[in-house]
Write an enzyme that holds these catalytic residues in place. Structure first.
Site, mmCIF file in Angstrom:
data_model
loop_
_atom_site.group_PDB
_atom_site.id
_atom_site.type_symbol
_atom_site.label_atom_id
_atom_site.label_comp_id
_atom_site.label_asym_id
_atom_site.label_seq_id
_atom_site.Cartn_x
_atom_site.Cartn_y
_atom_site.Cartn_z
ATOM 1 N N LYS A 1 0.822 -1.222 0.000
ATOM 2 C CA LYS A 1 0.000 0.000 0.000
ATOM 3 C C LYS A 1 0.849 1.261 0.000
ATOM 4 O O LYS A 1 0.589 2.190 -0.758
ATOM 5 C CB LYS A 1 -0.882 0.050 1.258
ATOM 6 C CG LYS A 1 -2.208 -0.607 1.105
ATOM 7 C CD LYS A 1 -3.041 -0.384 2.365
ATOM 8 C CE LYS A 1 -2.210 -0.640 3.589
ATOM 9 N NZ LYS A 1 -2.885 -1.008 4.779
ATOM 10 N N ARG B 1 -11.267 2.038 8.294
ATOM 11 C CA ARG B 1 -10.890 0.767 8.914
ATOM 12 C C ARG B 1 -12.092 -0.112 9.213
ATOM 13 O O ARG B 1 -11.941 -1.218 9.687
ATOM 14 C CB ARG B 1 -10.146 1.031 10.228
ATOM 15 C CG ARG B 1 -8.853 1.784 10.023
ATOM 16 C CD ARG B 1 -7.862 1.455 11.078
ATOM 17 N NE ARG B 1 -8.380 1.606 12.431
ATOM 18 C CZ ARG B 1 -7.625 1.498 13.506
ATOM 19 N NH1 ARG B 1 -6.349 1.230 13.396
ATOM 20 N NH2 ARG B 1 -8.149 1.652 14.699
ATOM 21 N N ARG C 1 -3.695 -10.800 13.338
ATOM 22 C CA ARG C 1 -3.881 -9.556 12.577
ATOM 23 C C ARG C 1 -4.630 -9.816 11.276
ATOM 24 O O ARG C 1 -5.441 -9.005 10.846
ATOM 25 C CB ARG C 1 -2.521 -8.895 12.284
ATOM 26 C CG ARG C 1 -1.866 -8.317 13.532
ATOM 27 C CD ARG C 1 -0.864 -7.223 13.183
ATOM 28 N NE ARG C 1 0.262 -7.681 12.369
ATOM 29 C CZ ARG C 1 1.347 -8.269 12.836
ATOM 30 N NH1 ARG C 1 1.479 -8.498 14.131
ATOM 31 N NH2 ARG C 1 2.334 -8.623 12.025
ATOM 32 N N ARG D 1 10.491 -10.183 7.167
ATOM 33 C CA ARG D 1 10.966 -8.831 7.516
ATOM 34 C C ARG D 1 11.982 -8.889 8.648
ATOM 35 O O ARG D 1 11.824 -9.647 9.600
ATOM 36 C CB ARG D 1 9.794 -7.951 7.961
ATOM 37 C CG ARG D 1 8.799 -7.717 6.861
ATOM 38 C CD ARG D 1 7.930 -6.538 7.162
ATOM 39 N NE ARG D 1 7.091 -6.725 8.341
ATOM 40 C CZ ARG D 1 5.926 -6.094 8.509
ATOM 41 N NH1 ARG D 1 5.499 -5.240 7.598
ATOM 42 N NH2 ARG D 1 5.212 -6.304 9.589
ATOM 43 N N ARG E 1 10.647 -8.114 14.120
ATOM 44 C CA ARG E 1 9.820 -7.290 14.995
ATOM 45 C C ARG E 1 9.115 -8.200 15.985
ATOM 46 O O ARG E 1 8.736 -9.317 15.630
ATOM 47 C CB ARG E 1 8.757 -6.552 14.192
ATOM 48 C CG ARG E 1 9.322 -5.480 13.314
ATOM 49 C CD ARG E 1 8.275 -5.007 12.329
ATOM 50 N NE ARG E 1 8.927 -4.280 11.243
ATOM 51 C CZ ARG E 1 9.225 -2.990 11.313
ATOM 52 N NH1 ARG E 1 8.891 -2.287 12.366
ATOM 53 N NH2 ARG E 1 9.845 -2.394 10.320
#
Ligand code: ZN
Length: 217
Positions: free
Chosen positions: A14, A89, A167, A123, A156
């Site tokens: 995004k 959202r 999530r 990541r 992370r």
């Protein structure tokens, strides 16, 4: 004036697609995540509020997000339009948004959960300077070490398979109804976000009759 909303799960690109679109079209890229990060970094009152929520393991509430977006749009610095990322959202916010702004289109970056898992779990972050890495697309020269400062690369804390599954469930339960609502108004253009970023950008521009993408010189 062009007004777009971009929707997609984390890892769908995004931010990248918004920046590519905003650049030569002079659109203002409004990233709700970046606004909150700015406040945290600059120790504002709002930043302190966000830090408290995150420390307590809570999400930033919809009301807070809504007021931040409203304030941001009221600055009216978007003479040529905007692309908004991280909002709406949920369904209620989408309805509010449709009533308040006549948007030109909704870009829906579609990425299968399996690919989100592959991207997000790859990541890494430098524990010293904060530089982002990715073991798929942006590998460090030496395994586990930051190219810039030599610091140790870590994941992370919230990039675990369990946290990501949570999530993803949360994302689908909230965003799928938003896509559905916009789709009924015939605003939505769904792009396969598995393709490389230039292909995704070309697809977006073709669909909305925009000039071809010119990479920054
Ligand atoms: Zn580093």
């Amino acid at each position: 004036m062009r007004k777009y909303v971009i929707l997609g799960v984390q890892g769908s690109g995004k931010g990248t697609q918004s920046a590519m679109l905003a650049g030569d079209l002079d659109l203002v890229h409004i990233s709700v995540g970046d606004i909150f990060r700015w406040h945290v970094k600059n120790h504002t009152k709002l930043g302190a509020q966000v830090r408290r929520l995150v420390a307590a393991g809570e999400l930033v509430g919809d009301d807070l997000v809504e007021s931040v977006v409203r304030d941001r749009l009221q600055q009216h610095d978007w003479n040529y339009g905007f692309i908004i990322d991280g909002f709406p959202r949920n369904r209620r916010q989408a309805e509010f948004f449709l009533e308040s702004y006549d948007i030109d289109g909704v870009i829906h970056l579609d990425l299968p959960d399996e690919e989100v898992r592959r991207r997000v779990l790859a990541r890494r972050l430098c524990s010293r300077c904060g530089m982002d890495y990715n073991l798929i697309a942006h590998r460090p020269a030496e395994e586990g070490r930051c190219d810039v400062c030599g610091g140790e690369l870590v994941s992370r804390a919230d990039d675990t398979p369990d946290a990501l599954a949570r999530r993803l469930r949360e994302h689908h339960s909230k965003i799928d109804p938003v896509v559905e609502l916009f789709r009924r108004k015939e605003y939505v253009m769904t792009v396969d976000a598995r393709a490389d970023k230039a292909t995704v950008q070309r697809a977006i521009r073709t669909r909305f009759n925009l000039p071809p993408y010119l990479p920054p010189q």
